[in-house]
Design a protein around this motif. Sequence first.
Motif, PDB file in Angstrom:
ATOM      1  N   LEU A  71       1.058  -1.474  -0.146  1.00 46.44           N
ATOM      2  CA  LEU A  71      -0.406  -0.006  -0.116  1.00 46.44           C
ATOM      3  C   LEU A  71       0.514   0.929   0.232  1.00 46.44           C
ATOM      4  O   LEU A  71       1.721   0.999   0.912  1.00 46.44           O
ATOM      5  N   ILE A  72       0.849   2.477  -0.520  1.00 44.60           N
ATOM      6  CA  ILE A  72       1.095   3.511  -1.239  1.00 44.60           C
ATOM      7  C   ILE A  72       0.848   4.029   0.449  1.00 44.60           C
ATOM      8  O   ILE A  72       2.520   4.638   0.860  1.00 44.60           O
ATOM      9  N   SER A  73       0.126   4.292   1.225  1.00 46.20           N
ATOM     10  CA  SER A  73       0.219   4.608   2.789  1.00 46.20           C
ATOM     11  C   SER A  73       1.338   3.897   3.154  1.00 46.20           C
ATOM     12  O   SER A  73       0.580   5.137   4.066  1.00 46.20           O
ATOM     13  N   GLU A  78      11.263   8.514   0.531  1.00 45.99           N
ATOM     14  CA  GLU A  78      12.437   8.344   0.342  1.00 45.99           C
ATOM     15  C   GLU A  78      11.491   7.459  -0.898  1.00 45.99           C
ATOM     16  O   GLU A  78      12.984   7.069  -2.534  1.00 45.99           O
ATOM     17  N   SER A  79      10.982   5.986  -0.678  1.00 45.33           N
ATOM     18  CA  SER A  79      10.726   4.791  -2.071  1.00 45.33           C
ATOM     19  C   SER A  79      10.143   5.848  -2.827  1.00 45.33           C
ATOM     20  O   SER A  79       9.510   4.819  -4.104  1.00 45.33           O
TER      21      SER A  79
END
Length: 450
Positions: A71-73, A78-79
């Motif tokens: 999940l993006i959250s 940095e990633s």
Amino acid sequence: MAPNRRVKRVAASQPGFMTLNTSIKPEDLVSNRRKRINKNKKKNWNKHIDVNDVEDFLEDVRLQERTTGGLISDKSDESLFFLDAGDKKAATQTVVEPTGRRKASRPLKVDLILKNNSLVPVPKDILAYQLPNAKKLRNVAKKAEQLAAIGKVPKKHRPPTKVDGPTKTTAADAPNNPTRDFYDIWGQETKETRDPWYLRQTGKAPVKRGWKWNEKSSLLPAVEIIAPGGSYNPDFFSHQALLLKAHEVEVKKEKEENKIIKQLAYDKDDRATEESIFQEQVEGLEEEDYDANDFNSACTLGILNLVEKKTEKQRKKERVQKIKEQRRLASRYKTGQQQQLFQLRSIKVSLRQREQRTKERQTQRRANQEAEKYRPRRLGKLKFTAQDLEVQLTNELTGSLRTLKPEGSVLKDRFKSLQKRNLIEPRERAKFKRRLKIKYVEKRSFREIT
């Protein structure tokens, strides 16, 4: 005109009314009334419940897992973001060819198509971590630990003893020895080439047949030779002897039939009548009533004898008589033992006679057992019946095989021979019972002729 228009409007407003105008959709004609749905039933969950928002959310989660690996959250900045310095030449990898020219390494289009772009890890293969018979191996290891704790070695890991050890092949029996004995493939006894120790350990050793299986069920010959009188041109005396034997068989059958008829016969004078049946039914009723009345009258009058209680003097007298009887029996037994000392000679004679009778009975029992081998046994519910003698009368004899009338059946003779030799049980022909009755119909063509 106004009433007609009002009627048309009312008809058009009905849910089942269809107009000729193609611009009107069927959905517009459906009533706006809300349909009642039972949401407690499972079959109505996916049919009448809108789950598009849930499907969109799950598809978005799967897309994030394929592109970013989660999940993006949950990802860090940095990633997700990086600083673009704008130096394209430094970022491009180059390959130096043998000719000295530099060429940028680009992947092929086929590799890009076949490349896995999903960042979701490959699912774990459970079968790769499973072992066959894992539960059995765990039990074996557990048992081995228990034996080791008490100082015992499992039987599987014990060294073979000299008795059960494998036999070593000698130089004389080696397959490359030219002087070894030749093996006869047509011999009666088969030579076992495998190791007997291996056969015992693996359970592949042949089971030993019991001595009972090697004995014949009957000592009768498979094909019995007929008597001389059964020839197509027999001697006069031989033929008469065979006729006498057949006559005795028929006489025996007739006696058995007459015996059954005699047992079933009854005297007509002793036949039960209505008067005798009634007499048997009422017999004994008067005596029973008399006995019952006597008992009731005795009870009422009180003249039944009661058991009198014994006095102390009577009990003492009975006790003394009992002791005297015991002493008399003991003295008699002692006297009998003393008398047997003078009867030793007669006792020896009686023992010798008993042993002789025992030997005679054993000899008779063995003779009966040997005779049983020549007689058919009772193998089933039916008893074996011998086949009728195939004999021809004197006027039926012919001196030539051409004019000989055949007697009996070879198939029936073989079947009876198997029964007589105790190979199969005696049987009888199955009775055929027709389920439906036969209906005779007269055809029309036959009816026209008659």
